[in-house]
Design an enzyme around this catalytic site. Structure first.
Site, PDB file in Angstrom:
ATOM      1  N   GLY A 170      26.228   0.532  -0.372  1.00  0.00           N
ATOM      2  CA  GLY A 170      26.140  -0.162   0.903  1.00  0.00           C
ATOM      3  C   GLY A 170      24.982   0.332   1.739  1.00  0.00           C
ATOM      4  O   GLY A 170      24.462   1.427   1.525  1.00  0.00           O
TER       5      GLY A 170
ATOM      6  N   GLY B 119      23.369   0.191   5.974  1.00  0.00           N
ATOM      7  CA  GLY B 119      23.677  -0.090   7.365  1.00  0.00           C
ATOM      8  C   GLY B 119      22.598   0.426   8.278  1.00  0.00           C
ATOM      9  O   GLY B 119      21.517   0.825   7.829  1.00  0.00           O
TER      10      GLY B 119
ATOM     11  N   VAL C  48      24.534   4.305   1.302  1.00  0.00           N
ATOM     12  CA  VAL C  48      25.560   5.020   0.557  1.00  0.00           C
ATOM     13  C   VAL C  48      25.384   4.698  -0.917  1.00  0.00           C
ATOM     14  O   VAL C  48      25.314   3.523  -1.297  1.00  0.00           O
ATOM     15  CB  VAL C  48      26.980   4.638   1.018  1.00  0.00           C
ATOM     16  CG1 VAL C  48      28.019   5.455   0.268  1.00  0.00           C
ATOM     17  CG2 VAL C  48      27.119   4.834   2.518  1.00  0.00           C
TER      18      VAL C  48
ATOM     19  N   LYS D 227      25.456   9.905   0.732  1.00  0.00           N
ATOM     20  CA  LYS D 227      24.961   9.123   1.863  1.00  0.00           C
ATOM     21  C   LYS D 227      23.645   9.710   2.375  1.00  0.00           C
ATOM     22  O   LYS D 227      23.520  10.910   2.553  1.00  0.00           O
ATOM     23  CB  LYS D 227      25.995   9.100   2.986  1.00  0.00           C
ATOM     24  CG  LYS D 227      27.322   8.532   2.542  1.00  0.00           C
ATOM     25  CD  LYS D 227      28.219   8.158   3.692  1.00  0.00           C
ATOM     26  CE  LYS D 227      28.604   9.334   4.536  1.00  0.00           C
ATOM     27  NZ  LYS D 227      29.583   8.974   5.577  1.00  0.00           N
TER      28      LYS D 227
ATOM     29  N   ASP E  24      36.757   9.148  17.305  1.00  0.00           N
ATOM     30  CA  ASP E  24      36.466   7.769  16.913  1.00  0.00           C
ATOM     31  C   ASP E  24      37.516   7.261  15.928  1.00  0.00           C
ATOM     32  O   ASP E  24      37.190   6.644  14.914  1.00  0.00           O
ATOM     33  CB  ASP E  24      35.072   7.659  16.296  1.00  0.00           C
ATOM     34  CG  ASP E  24      34.559   6.219  16.286  1.00  0.00           C
ATOM     35  OD1 ASP E  24      35.043   5.414  17.109  1.00  0.00           O
ATOM     36  OD2 ASP E  24      33.700   5.890  15.452  1.00  0.00           O
TER      37      ASP E  24
END
Length: 538
Positions: free
Chosen positions: A231, A233, A238, A253, A354
């Site tokens: 992935g 972002g 990752v 990552k 979070d």
């Protein structure tokens, strides 16, 4: 069918591989490693030497075997030009007096000039009548250069197309000097084939550059081999990675270099310190319900990386989006596991800050189904030390996600503690039971204000599923505006949930049945949960 969720981007690693800190203002390079670039310069120097020898050699051979081919003054001029260009390029590349990127950029100009010289030499005399057999030599040159010298995609495209344009330019020069040209029916093949070769070279250049970048990253990650991009972002990428010696598959990552550039020198350095702090903090956590960290460090090119366990499953946000609100027993089962992770963190002086559905991952782990992993300790705050409370988050940005943020966090209070995580976990419970946010506001700011000022609607009024009064009271107690009215510790919350679970059990057999029905093990693809955007939605 494979259920894949985009990997989230913010967990840390356990053992630092390099202690060299990133200097303030330093930038990160995600393209080709120094070794790959230096190897490319060596190949360019060798290729240039071949060009330097090729011009005079071909001219000498043709002067003996086909003197009519070199009767034109264009032929000796182009042979001399090839010798000069090749000798200069080869000598400069091997002199090591310039940066490798500059040498490779000049190499692209060298490609175009050599293409012109080859074209003009080849067209110095017209082809015999009839169809043209074989390809022009300029096609071989374009193809050879692309597969030999790596370069950025855009530069290679421009250089290949410009080199192909040298075919008509060389033909024009030869025709003007000799006042003769090939037959009309020969022109399409002679002039079109270089452009066909350039079009072929474009995807080849892109693929070869990708392979070079892969090799560079694999080399830069030391003991880890990058296998597959899982992935991307706003903050990084990752990768599925394999330890070279242990052959263990992990999630690795990488922090995007653009993140630090946008932050500026001082802020970028502070962000790097925050990532390191995150790694050190999470490495101390041993709860099986906290994501396991294997390694972290700074690669040879200055990139920060984390290595963690690769999980099979999906986050709670995706779970509810796909399958709807959860029954009470399963909600209690999942919240209890998350509370166990938070209990250890809080007792070690850390708060998560979070907690949200995207940061709670439910997965298969060995023979266990519905096993919870709490992710993303990127905003973790050390309660015990003042240094880590100071300035390791960006100025003017409140840490957390507004839809799950405790009132005291929204108000910017400095004395927050683990009870803010308990509030956020109450929001998660509300989401699991209803499939809706506590406050469905149009903007994050409006949601944050509502957490401070507005009493939540009873979960039982926003779903058709049965919610026991005892569980609803626990969720609403977690959502109290005053931290003193909430469960005071994660252990206390865990006790309340355990009492409630006795009347609404969710057994291991229930979890196994659900997973076999909805997401069989054979259809799972190992992924990391969430989004690699990191702070993008905070």
């Amino acid at each position: 069918m494979a259920y894949q969720v985009e990997p989230h981007f913010a967990e840390p690693m356990a053992i630092r591989r390099r202690s060299t800190p990133l200097a303030p203002g330093a930038t990160l390079n995600y393209s080709l490693s120094d070794e790959v670039l230096h190897s490319a310069v060596h190949r360019l120097a060798f290729l240039s030497l071949i060009v330097a020898l090729m011009g005079p050699s071909v001219y000498f051979v043709e002067s003996l075997t086909q003197p009519e081919r070199i009767a034109s003054p264009v032929a000796p001029a182009m042979a001399l030009l090839l010798f000069v260009l090749g000798a200069l390029m080869s000598g400069w590349a091997w002199s090591y007096r310039s940066r490798v990127d500059q040498v490779l950029d000049v190499g692209l100009v060298f490609q175009v000039l050599v293409a012109f010289a080859i074209s003009a030499y080849e067209y110095a005399t017209p082809y015999p009548p009839g169809p043209v057999r074989g390809l022009p030599w300029i096609c071989l040159w374009i193809a050879m250069f692309v597969v030999t010298i790596p370069g950025t995609y855009g530069k290679h495209v421009l250089a290949a197309l410009t080199a192909a344009c040298m075919a008509p330019v060389g033909l024009l020069v030869a025709s003007v000097v000799n006042d003769q040209r090939p037959a009309t029916n020969q022109l399409p093949q002679l002039l079109l084939m270089p452009f066909v070769t350039a079009a072929w070279a474009i995807p080849v250049a892109r693929y070869l550059y990708y392979l070079g970048a892969q090799a560079s990253r694999a080399q830069a990650m030391g003991s880890y081999e990058l296998i597959e991009l899982i992935g991307k972002g706003g903050m990084g990428e990752v990768w599925r990675a394999r330890h070279r010696l242990l052959t263990r598959i992990s999630a690795l990552k990488l922090i995007r270099p653009e993140v630090l550039k946008l932050e500026g020198a001082d802020s970028g350095h502070a962000m790097m310190r925050r990532f390191e702090r995150e790694a050190r903090a999470t490495a101390t956590l041993q709860s099986p319900h906290t994501v396991a960290l294997y390694d972290y460090g700074i690669s040879e090119d200055g990139s920060f990386f984390y290595v963690m366990e690769l999980l099979e499953g999906l986050d709670l946000e995706t779970l509810v989006h796909r399958f709807g609100p959860l029954p009470a027993g399963r909600t209690i089962f999942l919240l209890s596991q998350a509370a166990k992770s938070l209990a250890e963190a809080h007792e070690k002086g850390m708060i998560h800050r979070d907690i949200k559905p995207r940061n709670i991952f439910v997965c298969r782990l060995g023979t266990d189904a519905d096993f919870v992993k709490v992710l993303d300790f990127g905003l973790v705050k050390q309660l015990a030390t003042e240094e880590t409370q100071s300035c390791l988050t960006r100025r003017g940005v409140t840490a957390g996600t507004p839809q799950y943020m405790a009132p005291e966090v929204v108000m910017g209070k400095h004395d927050i503690d683990g009870r803010s995580d308990i509030y956020s976990l109450g929001c998660v419970g509300y989401w699991l039971l209803t499939g809706q946010l506590v406050f469905e506001e149009e903007t994050p700011l409006a949601a944050a204000v509502a957490h401070v000022q507005t009493a939540p609607t009873l979960p039982s009024r926003r779903t058709e599923l049965e919610i026991p009064d005892s569980l609803e009271r626990i969720v609403l107690q977690c959502l109290e505006k005053d931290p003193a009215r909430r469960p005071q510790t994660a252990r206390e919350l865990l006790g309340l949930l355990d009492d409630c679970a006795a009347a609404w059990p969710w057994m291991a057999s229930d979890a196994e049945l659900w997973w076999n029905l909805h997401i069989p093990a054979a259809e799972l693809t190992p992924v990391r949960a969430g989004s690699p955007s990191g702070a993008g939605d905070r």
